[in-house]
Scaffold this motif. Structure first.
Motif, short mmCIF file in Angstrom:
data_model
loop_
_atom_site.label_atom_id
_atom_site.label_comp_id
_atom_site.label_asym_id
_atom_site.label_seq_id
_atom_site.Cartn_x
_atom_site.Cartn_y
_atom_site.Cartn_z
N CYS A 1 -49.15 17.54 -38.30
CA CYS A 1 -48.78 16.96 -37.00
C CYS A 1 -47.55 17.67 -36.45
O CYS A 1 -47.49 18.02 -35.26
CB CYS A 1 -48.50 15.47 -37.19
SG CYS A 1 -48.10 14.61 -35.66
N ARG B 1 -41.07 13.18 -31.49
CA ARG B 1 -40.49 13.07 -32.82
C ARG B 1 -38.97 13.10 -32.74
O ARG B 1 -38.40 13.93 -32.04
CB ARG B 1 -40.96 14.24 -33.70
CG ARG B 1 -42.47 14.30 -33.87
CD ARG B 1 -42.95 13.18 -34.77
NE ARG B 1 -44.38 13.30 -35.03
CZ ARG B 1 -45.08 12.47 -35.77
NH1 ARG B 1 -44.47 11.45 -36.32
NH2 ARG B 1 -46.35 12.66 -35.96
N GLN C 1 -48.48 21.20 -35.19
CA GLN C 1 -49.26 21.22 -33.96
C GLN C 1 -48.46 20.74 -32.76
O GLN C 1 -48.54 21.31 -31.67
CB GLN C 1 -50.50 20.34 -34.13
CG GLN C 1 -51.51 20.92 -35.11
CD GLN C 1 -52.64 19.96 -35.43
OE1 GLN C 1 -52.54 18.78 -35.13
NE2 GLN C 1 -53.70 20.44 -36.04
N GLU C 2 -47.66 19.68 -32.95
CA GLU C 2 -46.99 19.06 -31.81
C GLU C 2 -45.65 19.70 -31.44
O GLU C 2 -45.22 19.61 -30.30
CB GLU C 2 -46.78 17.58 -32.09
CG GLU C 2 -48.08 16.80 -32.20
CD GLU C 2 -47.86 15.32 -32.37
OE1 GLU C 2 -46.68 14.88 -32.27
OE2 GLU C 2 -48.82 14.59 -32.61
N MET D 1 -48.25 12.86 -25.90
CA MET D 1 -47.85 13.30 -27.23
C MET D 1 -46.69 12.48 -27.74
O MET D 1 -45.75 12.16 -27.02
CB MET D 1 -47.44 14.79 -27.19
CG MET D 1 -48.54 15.71 -26.68
SD MET D 1 -49.92 15.83 -27.81
CE MET D 1 -49.31 17.11 -28.88
N GLU D 2 -46.76 12.15 -29.01
CA GLU D 2 -45.71 11.36 -29.62
C GLU D 2 -44.45 12.20 -29.76
O GLU D 2 -44.50 13.34 -30.21
CB GLU D 2 -46.15 10.87 -31.00
CG GLU D 2 -45.12 9.99 -31.69
CD GLU D 2 -45.59 9.57 -33.09
OE1 GLU D 2 -46.73 9.89 -33.44
OE2 GLU D 2 -44.80 8.96 -33.78
N ASP E 1 -50.49 15.45 -43.75
CA ASP E 1 -50.76 15.03 -42.37
C ASP E 1 -49.51 15.13 -41.51
O ASP E 1 -49.57 15.53 -40.34
CB ASP E 1 -51.30 13.60 -42.35
CG ASP E 1 -52.71 13.51 -42.90
OD1 ASP E 1 -53.37 14.55 -42.99
OD2 ASP E 1 -53.13 12.39 -43.26
N SER E 2 -48.35 14.76 -42.08
CA SER E 2 -47.09 14.85 -41.33
C SER E 2 -46.76 16.30 -41.00
O SER E 2 -46.34 16.62 -39.89
CB SER E 2 -45.95 14.25 -42.15
OG SER E 2 -46.16 12.88 -42.39
N LYS F 1 -53.15 10.36 -23.38
CA LYS F 1 -52.92 11.05 -24.65
C LYS F 1 -51.51 11.62 -24.71
O LYS F 1 -51.30 12.76 -25.08
CB LYS F 1 -53.94 12.17 -24.85
CG LYS F 1 -55.37 11.68 -24.92
CD LYS F 1 -56.30 12.86 -25.11
CE LYS F 1 -57.75 12.41 -25.18
NZ LYS F 1 -58.67 13.54 -25.35
#
Length: 324
Positions: A266, A307, A269-270, A304-305, A262-263, A302
């Motif tokens: 993510c 990182r 994609q991000e 985006m987070e 999942d990481s 929404k």
């Protein structure tokens, strides 16, 4: 492809060759021609050597004289009653003649006609490729090592830049302390900002090279472990997205494996996909709308987070250990 279709292609290709035919007993040639022949440098570039071989030998049934020192194959042809050679070996594919200067125009004509015949024979070449795929008689080139070396190089470059960044930060902190400035007052200089920006670029490059390497190596691992067994399955997997390649190799059963997957997804994609596709994003991340409050991001709920690049480097190290 039906035999009658191949025969039609054969006749059309032969018409394109025109007066070029297989050399026979009536073709004029020096008795030592095979040993003293000379290459003619033609202005028109010849097609790839394998297409010429498929055309002349497999389709038109010209004779191949076989291997010799520094020669893979050699096809004697007749052009206006004079012998020439279409030959491939250590120095590539070429037209060979008795006299390169005197027979240069004829060699140019041969190159032109071979080009035309190769274009006409394209459906036959496709047929050969389909046959090889159906029988899984294919090789898969392994570029894993150079791709991994690129990833390793970019990761080291990123870590080195982070070390410079930390050193610059410590230097500013020391200067602030010497001037008896409170920690909340001293300001980092332009050098620190530049280093931070460069570290970000290197981090993105490291991420990009990581996914480039794993996209390639996962296909090879799937082949070795029996996850894919036919040429068509390999081609489909090579064209698939990263998650499918990952699942073809790893059984995502444990919580730890699911968390890593999942990481990675993510991150891809991000960050990776966002930059790789022009930094516009597929969700409108690069767009904003005008309002009485000023320019506002389109993705209000929404966001985006973001990182942290240090976290990214740590994650890459974990995945590197995991896949290694």
């Amino acid at each position: 492809m039906a035999p009658e279709d191949i025969e039609l292609i054969r006749k059309s290709a032969q018409q394109a060759l025109g007066i070029i035919k297989a050399a026979d007993g009536n073709t004029r040639a020096d008795k030592h021609f095979l040993f003293n022949r000379k290459q003619v440098i033609t202005r028109r570039k010849l097609p790839p050597y394998y297409l010429v071989y498929f055309l002349m030998v497999d389709l038109l049934r010209f004779k191949d004289l076989g291997r010799f020192e520094k020669i893979d194959w050699s096809i004697p042809i007749d052009f206006n009653g004079i012998a020439f050679l279409l030959e491939h070996g250590k120095f590539g594919l070429g037209v060979y003649a008795h006299d390169p200067e005197g027979e240069g125009a004829a060699a140019e004509e041969i190159a032109t006609r071979v080009q035309k015949a190769v274009k006409i024979a394209t459906p036959f070449f496709d047929h050969l490729a389909r046959q090889a795929m159906e029988l899984s008689e294919v090789n898969v080139v392994n570029n894993s090592i150079p791709l991994y070396c690129r990833f390793e190089f970019m990761s080291k470059a990123y870590k080195s830049k982070c070390a410079e960044l930390a050193a610059e930060s410590e230097l500013h902190a020391l200067k602030a302390k010497q001037k008896h400035l409170p920690l909340g007052v001293w300001v980092l200089g332009g050098a620190y900002s530049n280093l931070k920006q460069e570290a970000g670029w290197l981090a993105i490059s490291a991420i990009e090279s990581f996914f480039s390497w794993t996209e390639h190596v996962l296909v090879h691992v799937a082949i070795l472990t029996g996850g894919v067994t036919t040429a068509h399955e390999i081609a489909d997997l090579a064209a698939a997205d990263w998650p499918r390649k990952f699942r073809a190799v790893f059984d995502i059963k444990s919580i730890e494996e699911k968390s890593l997957f999942d990481s990675a997804l993510c991150l891809r994609q991000e960050l990776r996909n966002y930059v790789a596709h022009g930094a516009f994003g597929k969700g409108g991340e690069a767009f904003s709308f005008h309002s009485s409050a000023g320019a506002v991001p389109v993705l209000l709920p929404k966001k985006m987070e973001v990182r942290n690049f240090l976290w990214v480097a740590t994650w890459i190290s974990i995945m590197n250990w995991r896949l290694g």
